[in-house]
Write a protein that holds these residues in place. Structure first.
Motif, PDB file in Angstrom:
ATOM      1  N   ILE A   2       0.857  -1.184   0.000  1.00  0.00           N
ATOM      2  CA  ILE A   2       0.000   0.000   0.000  1.00  0.00           C
ATOM      3  C   ILE A   2       0.889   1.229   0.000  1.00  0.00           C
ATOM      4  O   ILE A   2       1.788   1.366   0.826  1.00  0.00           O
ATOM      5  CB  ILE A   2      -0.943   0.006   1.211  1.00  0.00           C
ATOM      6  N   GLN A   3       0.630   2.117  -0.962  1.00  0.00           N
ATOM      7  CA  GLN A   3       1.354   3.376  -1.055  1.00  0.00           C
ATOM      8  C   GLN A   3       0.368   4.498  -0.778  1.00  0.00           C
ATOM      9  O   GLN A   3      -0.655   4.610  -1.441  1.00  0.00           O
ATOM     10  CB  GLN A   3       1.953   3.561  -2.442  1.00  0.00           C
ATOM     11  N   SER A   4       0.684   5.307   0.225  1.00  0.00           N
ATOM     12  CA  SER A   4      -0.190   6.441   0.525  1.00  0.00           C
ATOM     13  C   SER A   4       0.353   7.677  -0.173  1.00  0.00           C
ATOM     14  O   SER A   4       1.563   7.864  -0.280  1.00  0.00           O
ATOM     15  CB  SER A   4      -0.283   6.673   2.037  1.00  0.00           C
ATOM     16  N   LYS A   5      -0.556   8.486  -0.670  1.00  0.00           N
ATOM     17  CA  LYS A   5      -0.185   9.716  -1.363  1.00  0.00           C
ATOM     18  C   LYS A   5      -1.003  10.855  -0.783  1.00  0.00           C
ATOM     19  O   LYS A   5      -2.223  10.771  -0.681  1.00  0.00           O
ATOM     20  CB  LYS A   5      -0.440   9.593  -2.856  1.00  0.00           C
ATOM     21  N   LYS A   6      -0.319  11.909  -0.390  1.00  0.00           N
ATOM     22  CA  LYS A   6      -0.981  13.087   0.162  1.00  0.00           C
ATOM     23  C   LYS A   6      -1.193  14.096  -0.962  1.00  0.00           C
ATOM     24  O   LYS A   6      -0.285  14.406  -1.710  1.00  0.00           O
ATOM     25  CB  LYS A   6      -0.118  13.733   1.246  1.00  0.00           C
ATOM     26  N   GLU A   7      -2.415  14.591  -1.039  1.00  0.00           N
ATOM     27  CA  GLU A   7      -2.761  15.615  -2.021  1.00  0.00           C
ATOM     28  C   GLU A   7      -3.495  16.720  -1.272  1.00  0.00           C
ATOM     29  O   GLU A   7      -4.701  16.646  -1.089  1.00  0.00           O
ATOM     30  CB  GLU A   7      -3.621  15.016  -3.124  1.00  0.00           C
ATOM     31  N   GLY A   8      -2.741  17.700  -0.806  1.00  0.00           N
ATOM     32  CA  GLY A   8      -3.344  18.746   0.009  1.00  0.00           C
ATOM     33  C   GLY A   8      -3.757  18.164   1.340  1.00  0.00           C
ATOM     34  O   GLY A   8      -2.954  17.608   2.064  1.00  0.00           O
ATOM     35  N   ARG A   9      -5.033  18.264   1.673  1.00  0.00           N
ATOM     36  CA  ARG A   9      -5.527  17.728   2.940  1.00  0.00           C
ATOM     37  C   ARG A   9      -6.076  16.315   2.799  1.00  0.00           C
ATOM     38  O   ARG A   9      -6.467  15.700   3.788  1.00  0.00           O
ATOM     39  CB  ARG A   9      -6.610  18.636   3.505  1.00  0.00           C
ATOM     40  N   THR A  10      -6.169  15.794   1.591  1.00  0.00           N
ATOM     41  CA  THR A  10      -6.712  14.458   1.393  1.00  0.00           C
ATOM     42  C   THR A  10      -5.585  13.456   1.139  1.00  0.00           C
ATOM     43  O   THR A  10      -4.505  13.817   0.703  1.00  0.00           O
ATOM     44  CB  THR A  10      -7.685  14.424   0.198  1.00  0.00           C
TER      45      THR A  10
END
Length: 103
Positions: A77-85
């Motif tokens: 699982i790779q998490s990606k932050k995009e602003g606040r989401t």
């Protein structure tokens, strides 16, 4: 007065020495990964696609990557932050690799 200043300087130096051994940056990243692990556990146990999993182990393997061992599969699982989401790319290992997106 002079003795009081020496004591304050000594306390500050002692705190800096302790902080250098504890490595507050590492503690911060450890805390952040623990929070992320709990989010990932919830996503995996709720179900990915049509399959629900029982989580055996979750390991932070660096950066925003987590390896999840379940009752039947291994997931990357790779998490990606995009602003606040945050979004999570989930790869299921088997004979083929399947990719799911969770936002």
């Amino acid at each position: 007065m002079l003795k009081r200043n020496f004591i304050q300087i000594g306390i500050v130096l002692l705190l800096l020495l302790i902080a250098s051994f504890i490595n507050p940056k590492e503690l911060y990243y450890s805390f952040k990964s623990e929070v992320e692990i709990e989010i990932i556990r919830g996503i995996v146990e709720e179900g990915i696609g049509e399959e629900k999993y029982k989580v055996k182990d979750i390991r932070h393997i660096g950066g925003n990557n987590f390896l999840v061992e379940t009752n039947s599969d291994s997931l990357l699982i790779q998490s990606k932050k995009e602003g606040r989401t945050s979004s999570y790319e989930i790869y299921v290992y088997g004979l083929t690799i399947e990719r799911f997106m969770n936002k």
